[in-house]
Design an enzyme around this catalytic site. Sequence first.
Site, PDB file in Angstrom:
ATOM      1  N   VAL A  65      27.707 -11.850 -27.854  1.00 51.46           N
ATOM      2  CA  VAL A  65      27.323 -10.661 -28.603  1.00 51.46           C
ATOM      3  C   VAL A  65      26.440 -11.061 -29.778  1.00 51.46           C
ATOM      4  O   VAL A  65      26.828 -11.901 -30.595  1.00 51.46           O
ATOM      5  CB  VAL A  65      28.566  -9.904 -29.117  1.00 51.46           C
ATOM      6  CG1 VAL A  65      28.143  -8.670 -29.909  1.00 51.46           C
ATOM      7  CG2 VAL A  65      29.461  -9.502 -27.948  1.00 51.46           C
ATOM      8  N   GLY A 105      36.404 -17.001 -26.036  1.00 49.56           N
ATOM      9  CA  GLY A 105      36.832 -17.022 -27.422  1.00 49.56           C
ATOM     10  C   GLY A 105      35.831 -16.287 -28.281  1.00 49.56           C
ATOM     11  O   GLY A 105      34.635 -16.280 -27.984  1.00 49.56           O
ATOM     12  N   GLY A 106      36.308 -15.668 -29.358  1.00 46.44           N
ATOM     13  CA  GLY A 106      35.401 -14.959 -30.246  1.00 46.44           C
ATOM     14  C   GLY A 106      34.611 -13.899 -29.511  1.00 46.44           C
ATOM     15  O   GLY A 106      35.164 -13.050 -28.822  1.00 46.44           O
ATOM     16  N   ASP A 107      33.279 -13.970 -29.657  1.00 45.47           N
ATOM     17  CA  ASP A 107      32.401 -12.987 -29.017  1.00 45.47           C
ATOM     18  C   ASP A 107      31.681 -13.580 -27.817  1.00 45.47           C
ATOM     19  O   ASP A 107      30.616 -13.115 -27.434  1.00 45.47           O
ATOM     20  CB  ASP A 107      31.379 -12.457 -30.032  1.00 45.47           C
ATOM     21  CG  ASP A 107      30.529 -13.575 -30.622  1.00 45.47           C
ATOM     22  OD1 ASP A 107      31.031 -14.717 -30.715  1.00 45.47           O
ATOM     23  OD2 ASP A 107      29.375 -13.324 -31.000  1.00 45.47           O
ATOM     24  N   GLU A 108      32.273 -14.579 -27.204  1.00 47.38           N
ATOM     25  CA  GLU A 108      31.633 -15.256 -26.080  1.00 47.38           C
ATOM     26  C   GLU A 108      32.424 -15.030 -24.793  1.00 47.38           C
ATOM     27  O   GLU A 108      33.646 -15.179 -24.761  1.00 47.38           O
ATOM     28  CB  GLU A 108      31.513 -16.751 -26.348  1.00 47.38           C
ATOM     29  CG  GLU A 108      30.678 -17.486 -25.322  1.00 47.38           C
ATOM     30  CD  GLU A 108      30.384 -18.904 -25.745  1.00 47.38           C
ATOM     31  OE1 GLU A 108      29.229 -19.202 -26.088  1.00 47.38           O
ATOM     32  OE2 GLU A 108      31.325 -19.724 -25.734  1.00 47.38           O
TER      33      GLU A 108
END
Length: 204
Positions: A65, A105-108
């Site tokens: 993102v 993880g996160g925005d991945e």
Amino acid sequence: MSTVALTLIAALWAAGWAVQTVWMSRRLRTARRDPLTGLWTRDAFTRQARRLLRNRHAVVVLADVDRFKQVNDTHGHAAGDTLLAATAARLAHAVGRSGVAGRLGGDEFAAVLIDRDGTAADQLAVLGRILARPVETAPDVHTSVSLGWVRRADHPDEGLSALLRRADEAMYAAKRTPSNVRRAALGRLLASVTGRRPGRRNTA
């Protein structure tokens, strides 16, 4: 103890064991799902992705993102969570039942899809536009999702880790293009050992 009693005890024990097995199976499946997006976690995704890579029509996709930190800072973490959930749902729908999608993880996010008819480029171009659409529940949030992808057949001797690094490199390049979608180059792998190009930031 009578035969009838023993049979009843055995039946109850078997039923209890079956219930326990179903419960454990559900708990295990839940543990392998990301609680926010419902996608597979990294480990669960990795196992399924490696299985799918036995198919020469497999395509590995990495999605990130754009400006996610800015979304959180401007609109709040609730809006960021909504964006991640919507991105995951759209990615999973595009991959379909024959593929697999996971949150690394996160925005991945990562995915493996099976491209039997050779239309991955067109499909991912459309997906890039779909992922850029505002979320109905957060219409003020505007961003895009960069996609990098690589065909399994282009690098038949490489495993999932290497293919993800190639997709990561392509995704990094996609962030600098209007379409936000880029196929991995056929040449040597330029990404670092961790799959990150020097200077790349998650907020890019």
